[in-house]
Design a protein around this motif. Structure first.
Motif, PDB file in Angstrom:
ATOM      1  N   TRP A   1      51.128   7.917  51.065  1.00  0.00           N
ATOM      2  CA  TRP A   1      52.055   7.113  50.277  1.00  0.00           C
ATOM      3  C   TRP A   1      52.063   7.550  48.810  1.00  0.00           C
ATOM      4  CZ3 TRP A   1      51.076   3.867  46.117  1.00  0.00           C
ATOM      5  CH2 TRP A   1      52.141   3.065  45.711  1.00  0.00           C
TER       6      TRP A   1
ATOM      7  N   GLU B   1      53.406  15.117  53.437  1.00  0.00           N
ATOM      8  CA  GLU B   1      54.367  14.326  52.683  1.00  0.00           C
ATOM      9  C   GLU B   1      54.469  14.797  51.232  1.00  0.00           C
ATOM     10  OE1 GLU B   1      53.268  12.158  56.264  1.00  0.00           O
ATOM     11  OE2 GLU B   1      52.133  13.220  54.716  1.00  0.00           O
TER      12      GLU B   1
ATOM     13  N   GLU C   1      46.501   6.761  54.867  1.00  0.00           N
ATOM     14  CA  GLU C   1      47.816   6.149  54.673  1.00  0.00           C
ATOM     15  C   GLU C   1      48.154   6.032  53.187  1.00  0.00           C
ATOM     16  OE1 GLU C   1      47.738   2.446  56.690  1.00  0.00           O
ATOM     17  OE2 GLU C   1      47.816   3.328  58.712  1.00  0.00           O
ATOM     18  N   TYR C   2      47.164   5.639  52.383  1.00  0.00           N
ATOM     19  CA  TYR C   2      47.414   5.549  50.941  1.00  0.00           C
ATOM     20  C   TYR C   2      47.653   6.927  50.333  1.00  0.00           C
ATOM     21  CZ  TYR C   2      46.629   4.886  45.970  1.00  0.00           C
ATOM     22  OH  TYR C   2      46.768   4.902  44.614  1.00  0.00           O
TER      23      TYR C   2
ATOM     24  N   ARG D   1      54.295  10.680  47.978  1.00  0.00           N
ATOM     25  CA  ARG D   1      55.702  10.639  48.380  1.00  0.00           C
ATOM     26  C   ARG D   1      56.599  11.198  47.278  1.00  0.00           C
ATOM     27  NH1 ARG D   1      54.298   6.027  46.078  1.00  0.00           N
ATOM     28  NH2 ARG D   1      55.843   4.829  44.870  1.00  0.00           N
TER      29      ARG D   1
END
Length: 277
Positions: free
Chosen positions: A100, A169, A96-97, A103
């Protein structure tokens, strides 16, 4: 027994005294006031609440250390003390990090421009780049030499993200790089078929693409390369996907006559090259 009829309900003496003094009935008094049907319903509900699934013998010791914090009113989910669950949780948080951190940051692209923003993005993730007009790669330790503001004469022509952790991402940073001609994503952990399709759509002027050593690339990912009209060379690894992979390569060559397709065999020094010219 003394009784009083009011609104079609019968109240005994204890109920009348309790209501007069505004006292709540005890559990024993409630049970005494119930009829047989109500008692049967209460017993049925108690049996349902008391029921628990049988405990598996081999998981008996593990279930003993599993704490249900939801019953304590702190959280509404179970927290396991098994080390495997903690490792899985930690890996999930790391992923998840990672997503993120990769991004698309509009402010960075506004200050640096799309080419310089992508150059900073890749060099800080152990990638390599080559600007247009240069013959040498810029390595990660040369990130300090990149301009810190927009330069209208600075363009990216080649990138090498092999071995990096670029994920889906992070590919948003490859948008609007019209002069990018060569790209390599060898042995990228998170580069899969969805990433391949998105990258090709963002870089329509790509001429050379190396996606070898990626086990997640199958014939389904190669099907989306028919839109890469300018692609002249493709390097891919056949991980033993069978006849479907070979058939997709033949169809891709038919759709792109100028394509030079190089197929690598894993764990082997031999390479088979198919020229469509």
């Amino acid at each position: 027994m003394f009784g009083l009829s009011l609104r079609r309900q019968t109240f005994n003496l204890s109920q009348i005294i309790r209501r007069y003094h505004n006292e709540s009935p005890s559990d024993r008094e409630r049970w005494a006031d119930m009829d047989d049907d109500e008692k049967a319903k209460v017993m049925k509900v108690k049996k349902l609440k008391a029921w628990k699934p049988p405990m598996i013998s081999e998981h008996h010791a593990v279930q003993l250390v599993t704490v249900d914090i939801g019953k304590l009113g702190v959280f509404q989910h179970k927290v396991s003390l098994k080390w495997t669950d903690w490792i899985a949780w930690w890996r999930k948080k790391q992923l998840e990090y990672l997503r993120w951190s990769q991004r698309y940051i509009a402010e960075r692209h506004e200050i640096l421009g799309n080419d310089l923003a992508l150059a900073h993005f890749l060099l800080h993730r152990n990638g390599k780049i080559r600007r247009k007009g240069s013959k040498e790669y810029m390595l990660p330790d040369m990130a300090v030499d990149l301009p810190c503001k927009f330069d209208p004469t600075w363009f990216l022509e080649e990138i090498d993200a092999s071995g990096t952790e670029v994920c889906y991402e992070g590919l948003d940073n490859f948008a609007n790089i019209p002069r990018l001609k060569i790209a390599a994503f060898r042995n990228c952990r998170y580069f899969d078929e969805w990433c391949l399709e998105k990258f090709v759509a963002l870089c329509p002027n790509l001429e050379i693409l190396d996606i070898s050593e990626n086990e997640q690339i199958t014939e389904r990912g190669l099907e989306g390369l028919y839109r890469a009209w300018n692609l002249k060379k493709l390097i891919v690894t056949n991980w033993g996907h069978g006849a479907a992979f070979e058939l997709t390569c033949l169809l891709l060559q038919e759709a792109l006559p100028q394509l030079n397709l190089e197929i690598k065999i894993p764990n082997s020094a031999d390479e088979s090259t198919v020229n469509a010219s």
